[in-house]
Design an enzyme around this catalytic site. Structure first.
Site, PDB file in Angstrom:
ATOM      1  N   HIS A  59     -17.573 -65.079  79.386  1.00 10.67           N
ATOM      2  CA  HIS A  59     -17.425 -64.048  78.684  1.00 10.67           C
ATOM      3  C   HIS A  59     -16.485 -64.362  77.275  1.00 10.67           C
ATOM      4  O   HIS A  59     -16.036 -63.521  76.653  1.00 10.67           O
ATOM      5  CB  HIS A  59     -16.996 -62.752  78.525  1.00 10.67           C
ATOM      6  CG  HIS A  59     -18.396 -62.317  79.407  1.00 10.67           C
ATOM      7  ND1 HIS A  59     -19.143 -61.324  78.901  1.00 10.67           N
ATOM      8  CD2 HIS A  59     -18.697 -62.084  80.976  1.00 10.67           C
ATOM      9  CE1 HIS A  59     -20.637 -61.011  79.919  1.00 10.67           C
ATOM     10  NE2 HIS A  59     -20.117 -61.535  80.714  1.00 10.67           N
ATOM     11  N   ASP A  95     -17.187 -67.294  75.742  1.00  5.64           N
ATOM     12  CA  ASP A  95     -17.397 -68.290  74.340  1.00  5.64           C
ATOM     13  C   ASP A  95     -17.679 -67.183  73.312  1.00  5.64           C
ATOM     14  O   ASP A  95     -16.608 -68.007  71.715  1.00  5.64           O
ATOM     15  CB  ASP A  95     -18.728 -69.060  74.488  1.00  5.64           C
ATOM     16  CG  ASP A  95     -19.867 -67.731  75.130  1.00  5.64           C
ATOM     17  OD1 ASP A  95     -19.563 -66.553  75.234  1.00  5.64           O
ATOM     18  OD2 ASP A  95     -21.496 -68.570  75.088  1.00  5.64           O
ATOM     19  N   ALA A 152     -31.579 -66.124  87.698  1.00 10.94           N
ATOM     20  CA  ALA A 152     -30.323 -66.282  88.612  1.00 10.94           C
ATOM     21  C   ALA A 152     -28.451 -66.568  87.171  1.00 10.94           C
ATOM     22  O   ALA A 152     -27.733 -66.775  88.491  1.00 10.94           O
ATOM     23  CB  ALA A 152     -30.571 -67.199  89.142  1.00 10.94           C
ATOM     24  N   GLY A 153     -28.656 -66.111  86.249  1.00 10.15           N
ATOM     25  CA  GLY A 153     -27.260 -66.082  85.444  1.00 10.15           C
ATOM     26  C   GLY A 153     -27.322 -68.066  85.124  1.00 10.15           C
ATOM     27  O   GLY A 153     -25.807 -68.302  85.526  1.00 10.15           O
ATOM     28  N   ASP A 204     -24.026 -71.536  76.308  1.00  8.77           N
ATOM     29  CA  ASP A 204     -25.343 -72.533  77.204  1.00  8.77           C
ATOM     30  C   ASP A 204     -26.194 -73.983  77.305  1.00  8.77           C
ATOM     31  O   ASP A 204     -25.932 -74.404  77.422  1.00  8.77           O
ATOM     32  CB  ASP A 204     -26.409 -71.037  77.889  1.00  8.77           C
ATOM     33  CG  ASP A 204     -25.918 -69.708  78.408  1.00  8.77           C
ATOM     34  OD1 ASP A 204     -24.749 -69.983  79.074  1.00  8.77           O
ATOM     35  OD2 ASP A 204     -26.048 -68.898  78.385  1.00  8.77           O
TER      36      ASP A 204
HETATM   37  C1  GLA Z   1     -24.989 -65.687  78.957  1.00  3.15           C
HETATM   38  C2  GLA Z   1     -23.955 -65.944  77.348  1.00  3.15           C
HETATM   39  C3  GLA Z   1     -23.012 -67.059  77.605  1.00  3.15           C
HETATM   40  C4  GLA Z   1     -21.655 -66.449  77.834  1.00  3.15           C
HETATM   41  C5  GLA Z   1     -22.002 -66.106  79.159  1.00  3.15           C
HETATM   42  C6  GLA Z   1     -20.716 -65.432  79.904  1.00  3.15           C
HETATM   43  O1  GLA Z   1     -24.289 -66.318  79.479  1.00  3.15           O
HETATM   44  O2  GLA Z   1     -26.151 -66.213  76.936  1.00  3.15           O
HETATM   45  O3  GLA Z   1     -23.122 -67.177  76.344  1.00  3.15           O
HETATM   46  O4  GLA Z   1     -21.435 -65.466  77.232  1.00  3.15           O
HETATM   47  O5  GLA Z   1     -22.964 -65.133  79.198  1.00  3.15           O
HETATM   48  O6  GLA Z   1     -19.841 -66.120  80.164  1.00  3.15           O
END
Ligand code: GLA
Length: 373
Positions: A16, A18, A107-108, A156
């Site tokens: 959080h 970026d 899955a993040g 990402d």
């Molecule tokens: C998600 C968003 C990223 C970033 C993360 C938290 O994956 O796509 O851009 O903000 O959350 O770090």
């Protein structure tokens, strides 16, 4: 048909940050989305996916705007990328896109960025070789934000395009944007876990992500409100915790504290890795990041917390949730000899708490998006 691949990512640290113009430090996974692509003579775009057997989407590039709402949600990622190339004025003719994804969804681990970036590198090579990596990241991100309708920062897609095997990518988001024409703003830092006998264990809680979008948007709005109250353009500009006392709303103060301390943690981890020191030394910083995401940023869940606690109790050097939160995965830094024990302890802990069995696997820093030979 020629094939291109783009990886999912694990963010070592910098969550959080970026969209607050701060710092991130991801690695690419060896789990990828594959895109086989070939020019079609009839001027149509045809998309299929191995994960959607029997579904064929066929559309004219010029109709992508009007057709968007009628498309199945999964197809909005690849077609959003086509649409962005068209919007940027590149001559995208007809094309066949055959997709096959191996990045776990929800899955993040950025399965959606892997998908968009696989299509983006394929289209660049077929239709627009002059597109720079920076522009490609913008195209993939805008496709996800505007066409697929999923809010993301730039972490990402940057990880999926820029990461290098055996390295962590240190990205200064503000500098990257400002230095775009110079190609600066990032650094490849060697990240060799093997040499030190340590591994990065991913624990995918399998928890549904329903809250992700609304929760994520709220956090972004809270960060913007905190920055506005402090009179800065982004929380990146705050470098002391004391300055946060000027924020009157305690919730906003906590959110801002996470961002400010997290940026400092990214710099601390990057510095340790740059010196080639034993990566076990970054463990406590990862755990501190989890505590901050939990207490100040409030994006963790009981299952994520349970995975972190069980991993630490069985000897992990550090552990934290990764990605946006509200579900998804945890990473734990463990001695290679302890990996199986830690994974087993987490599974037992989940069983006792009535959570679904987690999926666990070890990851190494993989390569960014590229063409397969
Ligand atoms: C998600 C968003 C990223 C970033 C993360 C938290 O994956 O796509 O851009 O903000 O959350 O770090």
């Amino acid at each position: 048909m020629p094939k291109w691949v783009a990886p999912g990512r694990v963010n070592i640290i910098g969550e959080h940050t970026d969209y607050n113009d701060g710092f991130v430090l991801p690695i690419a996974l060896s789990l990828v989305v594959e895109c086989a692509a070939e020019v079609r003579r009839d001027g149509l775009v045809r998309v299929t996916s191995r994960q959607r057997p029997g579904e064929v989407v066929l559309v004219k590039p010029g109709d992508l705007g009007a057709e968007r709402d009628r498309l199945p949600p999964w197809a909005r990622y690849p077609l959003g990328v086509v649409s962005e190339f068209v919007r940027h004025g590149y001559p995208v003719a007809g094309v066949d896109l055959e997709l096959d994804g191996a990045v776990p969804i929800g899955a993040g681990l950025s399965s959606s960025a892997a998908l968009s970036c696989a299509v983006a590198v394929a289209l660049r090579e077929l239709f627009a070789p002059s597109v720079t990596d920076r522009e490609l990241i913008d195209i993939a991100r805008t496709a996800e934000n505007d066409y697929a309708g999923v809010p993301t920062g730039v972490l990402d897609q940057s990880a999926s395009i820029l990461c290098r095997e055996g390295h962590a990518l240190f990205l200064d988001v503000r500098d990257f944007r400002n230095a775009a024409s110079r190609g600066g703003g990032y650094e490849q830092i060697p990240f060799d876990l093997n040499r030190f006998g340590v591994e990065l264990l991913v624990i995918d809680t399998g928890q549904p992500h329903e809250l992700v979008d609304s929760g994520y948007a709220t956090r972004r709005a809270e960060c913007e409100a905190a920055a506005a109250e402090l009179g800065v353009s982004a929380l990146r500009d705050v470098d002391s915790i004391a300055a946060l006392d000027r924020i009157t709303d305690p919730v906003l103060r906590h959110r801002a504290r996470h961002v400010v301390t997290e940026n400092a943690r990214v710099l601390a981890v990057a510095e340790k890795l740059r010196t080639g020191a034993d990566p076990r030394g970054i463990g406590p910083i990862l755990t501190a990041a989890h505590e901050s995401l939990c207490a100040d940023f409030a994006v963790s869940t009981p299952a994520l917390d349970a995975a972190v606690t069980a991993a630490l109790a069985t000897g992990a050097h550090g552990a934290r949730m990764v990605g946006g939160g509200f579900g998804g995965s945890v990473i734990a830094l463990v001695d290679r000899d302890d990996t199986a024990t830690v994974a087993e302890a987490v599974r037992n802990r989940f069983a006792r708490s009535g959570f679904d069995a987690p999926r666990t696997f070890v990851v190494l820093p993989g390569a960014g998006a590229h063409r397969l030979d």
